[in-house]
Design an enzyme around this catalytic site. Sequence first.
Site, PDB file in Angstrom:
ATOM      1  N   HIS A  22      36.511  38.637 -21.315  1.00  0.00           N
ATOM      2  CA  HIS A  22      37.955  38.413 -21.274  1.00  0.00           C
ATOM      3  C   HIS A  22      38.289  37.093 -21.943  1.00  0.00           C
ATOM      4  CE1 HIS A  22      38.814  41.756 -18.534  1.00  0.00           C
ATOM      5  NE2 HIS A  22      37.633  41.473 -18.011  1.00  0.00           N
ATOM      6  N   ALA A  35      12.258  33.778 -21.850  1.00  0.00           N
ATOM      7  CA  ALA A  35      12.747  34.202 -20.538  1.00  0.00           C
ATOM      8  C   ALA A  35      13.839  33.265 -20.040  1.00  0.00           C
ATOM      9  CB  ALA A  35      11.598  34.232 -19.540  1.00  0.00           C
TER      10      ALA A  35
END
Length: 188
Positions: A106, A148
């Site tokens: 958004h 990671a």
Amino acid sequence: MKKILRDLVFSVYMHLKQLPFHFMPNSIIAHIPSYWIRHGYYKLILGIKIGKGSSIHKGAFFYDKKLVIGKNTTVNRKCHLDSRGKISIGDNVSISPECVLITGDHEVNSPDFRYRSAPIVIHDYAWLGTRAMILPNVTIGTGAVVCAGAIVTKDVEPYSIVGGVPAKKIGERSKTLNYSASWFFPYD
């Protein structure tokens, strides 16, 4: 009273219409211990394109069917693939468990919290480490490695190794890659 009933019927209809596309694949199909059943559902019902030798492991979560996966690619357990803006994954890509690929968000300063989306492209031989997060409008180059836990907000150059929050280049990967990332584990 008629309007209330009509709105209720419409609401029930809209929920039932989405049942095979949102609830079923994420809450039921994703947990069936059979590649053939899961992949069949993903291809036939959702319209996802999955290349030969590729696998989507148990617990993967999908938002939309705008997902294309190349050959010999592995999407490991519990990956979250928000493909509303489209996700294209190349050949021999390894996506480790619990990675999150987000194509929609958004507009933060929009008065109406306007939705927006942008694609994610992951090229051949890329490797995403466990719990890596890729944000909208990012391209991961050929042979690139995302460590990671990294959060990728910008394009990653081919054969680069990136890590951190936000992800930054920390190394280079060998350019002589010639492996298959195809991985099938019984009952997964």
